[in-house]
Scaffold this motif. Structure first.
Motif, PDB file in Angstrom:
ATOM      1  N   TYR A   1      78.637 -13.986  71.795  1.00 11.12           N
ATOM      2  CA  TYR A   1      77.453 -14.666  71.784  1.00 11.12           C
ATOM      3  C   TYR A   1      76.543 -13.945  72.546  1.00 11.12           C
ATOM      4  O   TYR A   1      76.750 -13.756  73.606  1.00 11.12           O
ATOM      5  CB  TYR A   1      77.546 -16.024  72.154  1.00 11.12           C
ATOM      6  CG  TYR A   1      78.734 -16.865  71.244  1.00 11.12           C
ATOM      7  CD1 TYR A   1      78.108 -17.568  70.112  1.00 11.12           C
ATOM      8  CD2 TYR A   1      79.936 -16.878  71.442  1.00 11.12           C
ATOM      9  CE1 TYR A   1      78.946 -18.169  69.121  1.00 11.12           C
ATOM     10  CE2 TYR A   1      80.794 -17.425  70.683  1.00 11.12           C
ATOM     11  CZ  TYR A   1      80.253 -18.181  69.498  1.00 11.12           C
ATOM     12  OH  TYR A   1      81.190 -18.775  68.633  1.00 11.12           O
ATOM     13  N   PHE A   2      75.300 -13.572  71.984  1.00 11.00           N
ATOM     14  CA  PHE A   2      74.290 -12.824  72.634  1.00 11.00           C
ATOM     15  C   PHE A   2      72.965 -13.689  72.812  1.00 11.00           C
ATOM     16  O   PHE A   2      72.638 -14.301  71.575  1.00 11.00           O
ATOM     17  CB  PHE A   2      74.095 -11.613  72.118  1.00 11.00           C
ATOM     18  CG  PHE A   2      75.222 -10.691  72.089  1.00 11.00           C
ATOM     19  CD1 PHE A   2      75.401  -9.662  73.187  1.00 11.00           C
ATOM     20  CD2 PHE A   2      76.239 -10.548  71.170  1.00 11.00           C
ATOM     21  CE1 PHE A   2      76.600  -8.750  73.123  1.00 11.00           C
ATOM     22  CE2 PHE A   2      77.359  -9.917  71.161  1.00 11.00           C
ATOM     23  CZ  PHE A   2      77.406  -9.181  71.969  1.00 11.00           C
ATOM     24  N   ALA A   3      72.177 -13.716  73.658  1.00 10.55           N
ATOM     25  CA  ALA A   3      70.644 -14.140  73.760  1.00 10.55           C
ATOM     26  C   ALA A   3      69.799 -13.341  74.930  1.00 10.55           C
ATOM     27  O   ALA A   3      70.179 -12.813  75.955  1.00 10.55           O
ATOM     28  CB  ALA A   3      70.834 -15.474  74.268  1.00 10.55           C
ATOM     29  N   TYR A   4      68.515 -13.371  74.480  1.00  7.84           N
ATOM     30  CA  TYR A   4      67.839 -12.679  75.329  1.00  7.84           C
ATOM     31  C   TYR A   4      67.730 -13.725  76.720  1.00  7.84           C
ATOM     32  O   TYR A   4      67.767 -14.838  76.399  1.00  7.84           O
ATOM     33  CB  TYR A   4      66.282 -12.321  74.864  1.00  7.84           C
ATOM     34  CG  TYR A   4      66.315 -11.330  74.052  1.00  7.84           C
ATOM     35  CD1 TYR A   4      66.391 -10.024  74.287  1.00  7.84           C
ATOM     36  CD2 TYR A   4      66.098 -11.374  72.635  1.00  7.84           C
ATOM     37  CE1 TYR A   4      66.284  -8.967  73.474  1.00  7.84           C
ATOM     38  CE2 TYR A   4      66.227 -10.314  71.545  1.00  7.84           C
ATOM     39  CZ  TYR A   4      66.204  -9.240  72.088  1.00  7.84           C
ATOM     40  OH  TYR A   4      66.100  -8.118  71.252  1.00  7.84           O
ATOM     41  N   LYS A   5      67.729 -13.191  77.987  1.00  7.82           N
ATOM     42  CA  LYS A   5      67.760 -14.172  78.972  1.00  7.82           C
ATOM     43  C   LYS A   5      66.428 -14.529  79.273  1.00  7.82           C
ATOM     44  O   LYS A   5      65.285 -14.163  79.076  1.00  7.82           O
ATOM     45  CB  LYS A   5      68.491 -13.473  80.225  1.00  7.82           C
ATOM     46  CG  LYS A   5      67.521 -12.260  80.840  1.00  7.82           C
ATOM     47  CD  LYS A   5      68.391 -11.575  81.837  1.00  7.82           C
ATOM     48  CE  LYS A   5      67.423 -10.654  82.478  1.00  7.82           C
ATOM     49  NZ  LYS A   5      67.884 -10.127  83.928  1.00  7.82           N
TER      50      LYS A   5
ATOM     51  N   SER B   1      66.317 -17.072  74.645  1.00  7.14           N
ATOM     52  CA  SER B   1      66.180 -16.870  73.120  1.00  7.14           C
ATOM     53  C   SER B   1      67.144 -17.869  72.452  1.00  7.14           C
ATOM     54  O   SER B   1      68.126 -18.225  72.939  1.00  7.14           O
ATOM     55  CB  SER B   1      66.275 -15.571  72.716  1.00  7.14           C
ATOM     56  OG  SER B   1      67.728 -15.127  72.850  1.00  7.14           O
ATOM     57  N   GLU B   2      67.168 -17.881  71.152  1.00  2.00           N
ATOM     58  CA  GLU B   2      68.238 -18.455  70.328  1.00  2.00           C
ATOM     59  C   GLU B   2      69.514 -17.499  70.532  1.00  2.00           C
ATOM     60  O   GLU B   2      69.470 -16.376  70.876  1.00  2.00           O
ATOM     61  CB  GLU B   2      67.645 -18.280  68.769  1.00  2.00           C
ATOM     62  CG  GLU B   2      66.580 -19.021  68.428  1.00  2.00           C
ATOM     63  CD  GLU B   2      66.823 -20.695  68.463  1.00  2.00           C
ATOM     64  OE1 GLU B   2      67.995 -20.936  68.337  1.00  2.00           O
ATOM     65  OE2 GLU B   2      65.751 -21.412  68.401  1.00  2.00           O
ATOM     66  N   ILE B   3      70.687 -18.014  70.132  1.00  2.00           N
ATOM     67  CA  ILE B   3      71.755 -17.366  70.388  1.00  2.00           C
ATOM     68  C   ILE B   3      72.313 -16.581  69.063  1.00  2.00           C
ATOM     69  O   ILE B   3      72.053 -17.315  67.734  1.00  2.00           O
ATOM     70  CB  ILE B   3      73.076 -18.337  70.677  1.00  2.00           C
ATOM     71  CG1 ILE B   3      72.605 -18.852  71.943  1.00  2.00           C
ATOM     72  CG2 ILE B   3      74.315 -17.608  70.848  1.00  2.00           C
ATOM     73  CD1 ILE B   3      73.357 -20.009  72.727  1.00  2.00           C
TER      74      ILE B   3
ATOM     75  N   ILE C   1      80.050 -20.128  77.656  1.00  2.00           N
ATOM     76  CA  ILE C   1      80.099 -19.133  78.788  1.00  2.00           C
ATOM     77  C   ILE C   1      79.012 -18.463  79.140  1.00  2.00           C
ATOM     78  O   ILE C   1      78.198 -18.080  79.977  1.00  2.00           O
ATOM     79  CB  ILE C   1      81.321 -18.092  78.675  1.00  2.00           C
ATOM     80  CG1 ILE C   1      82.611 -18.820  78.778  1.00  2.00           C
ATOM     81  CG2 ILE C   1      81.290 -16.842  79.443  1.00  2.00           C
ATOM     82  CD1 ILE C   1      84.011 -18.057  78.496  1.00  2.00           C
ATOM     83  N   LEU C   2      78.156 -18.045  77.693  1.00  2.00           N
ATOM     84  CA  LEU C   2      77.014 -17.553  77.881  1.00  2.00           C
ATOM     85  C   LEU C   2      75.822 -18.165  78.565  1.00  2.00           C
ATOM     86  O   LEU C   2      75.209 -17.567  79.320  1.00  2.00           O
ATOM     87  CB  LEU C   2      76.678 -17.332  76.381  1.00  2.00           C
ATOM     88  CG  LEU C   2      75.101 -17.016  76.006  1.00  2.00           C
ATOM     89  CD1 LEU C   2      74.800 -15.378  76.236  1.00  2.00           C
ATOM     90  CD2 LEU C   2      74.493 -17.319  74.742  1.00  2.00           C
TER      91      LEU C   2
ATOM     92  N   ALA D   1      66.834 -14.930  68.371  1.00  2.00           N
ATOM     93  CA  ALA D   1      68.015 -14.139  68.869  1.00  2.00           C
ATOM     94  C   ALA D   1      67.822 -12.647  68.723  1.00  2.00           C
ATOM     95  O   ALA D   1      67.146 -11.846  67.994  1.00  2.00           O
ATOM     96  CB  ALA D   1      69.064 -14.558  68.175  1.00  2.00           C
ATOM     97  N   PRO D   2      68.584 -11.945  69.502  1.00  2.00           N
ATOM     98  CA  PRO D   2      68.662 -10.433  69.335  1.00  2.00           C
ATOM     99  C   PRO D   2      69.409 -10.322  67.800  1.00  2.00           C
ATOM    100  O   PRO D   2      70.092 -10.788  67.485  1.00  2.00           O
ATOM    101  CB  PRO D   2      69.767  -9.951  70.450  1.00  2.00           C
ATOM    102  CG  PRO D   2      70.115 -10.985  71.450  1.00  2.00           C
ATOM    103  CD  PRO D   2      69.420 -12.227  70.718  1.00  2.00           C
TER     104      PRO D   2
END
Length: 186
Positions: free
Chosen positions: A83-87, A95-97, A61-62, A32-33
């Motif tokens: 919530y963030f992830a590399y697309k 990526s992982e979240i 939503i992510l 994850a980032p």
């Protein structure tokens, strides 16, 4: 399944042997980032979110909407995690979240009027700002009770810090002084 290699083989038939086994090496899901925090003063992420990162207010939503970073900080809503992830790319899975836990605003102040003393009932701590309009709350509390002017409302809030959002504003209604009693003819 990311990180789980797969093996394929054609089954034997009455006319041919089984095929050689073909292995498909499957890369693991990227990490994850990292390094995304909160800028409490601006109510945004602490760093710009690049076009290689997607984000959302829920994991669903992510994954469904794929809002992509635009190279600038992302606006945050106090009390709503992000919530963030590399697309995903042609070479890698998404990526992982990473979950950015976004705290609520602090409780707003709850000062009251002591009409006999013409002051606030409580002391105004130095962690609180106040003013006579919602636009001019630029005076710092002095850890003393505030002298009030009858008929002049006061607005209070707790400003942002490096670890907390600013509070919502309290509007303290200060009633005007009553008219003098009519004692004529007594």
């Amino acid at each position: 399944v990311p990180g789980t290699d797969m093996f394929f083989q054609l089954a034997p038939t009455t006319l041919s042997f089984a095929s050689f086994i073909q292995e498909l090496t499957v890369k693991p899901r990227p990490a994850a980032p990292v390094g995304i925090g909160i800028n409490y003063y601006e109510e945004v992420t602490s760093k710009a979110i690049g076009e290689d990162i997607q984000y959302g207010e829920t994991e669903e939503i992510l994954l469904a909407r794929e809002t992509i970073g635009e190279g600038k900080a992302v606006t945050l809503t106090p009390g709503v995690n992000m919530y963030f992830a590399y697309k995903s790319t042609e070479e890698d899975f998404r990526s992982e979240i990473f979950t950015l836990e976004v705290p609520n605003r602090p409780e707003k102040t709850a000062f009251t009027v002591d009409y006999k003393e013409e002051k606030t009932t409580q002391t105004i701590p130095s962690t609180v700002m106040y003013g006579t309009s919602a636009e001019t709350m630029d005076t710092v509390g002095t850890d003393k009770r505030l002298v009030l002017s009858p008929g002049t409302d006061v607005y209070f809030y707790k400003p942002s810090t490096s670890t907390a959002f600013k509070s919502d504003t309290q509007h303290l209604v200060v009633k005007a002084r009553r008219e003098a009693p009519d004692v004529k003819g007594v």
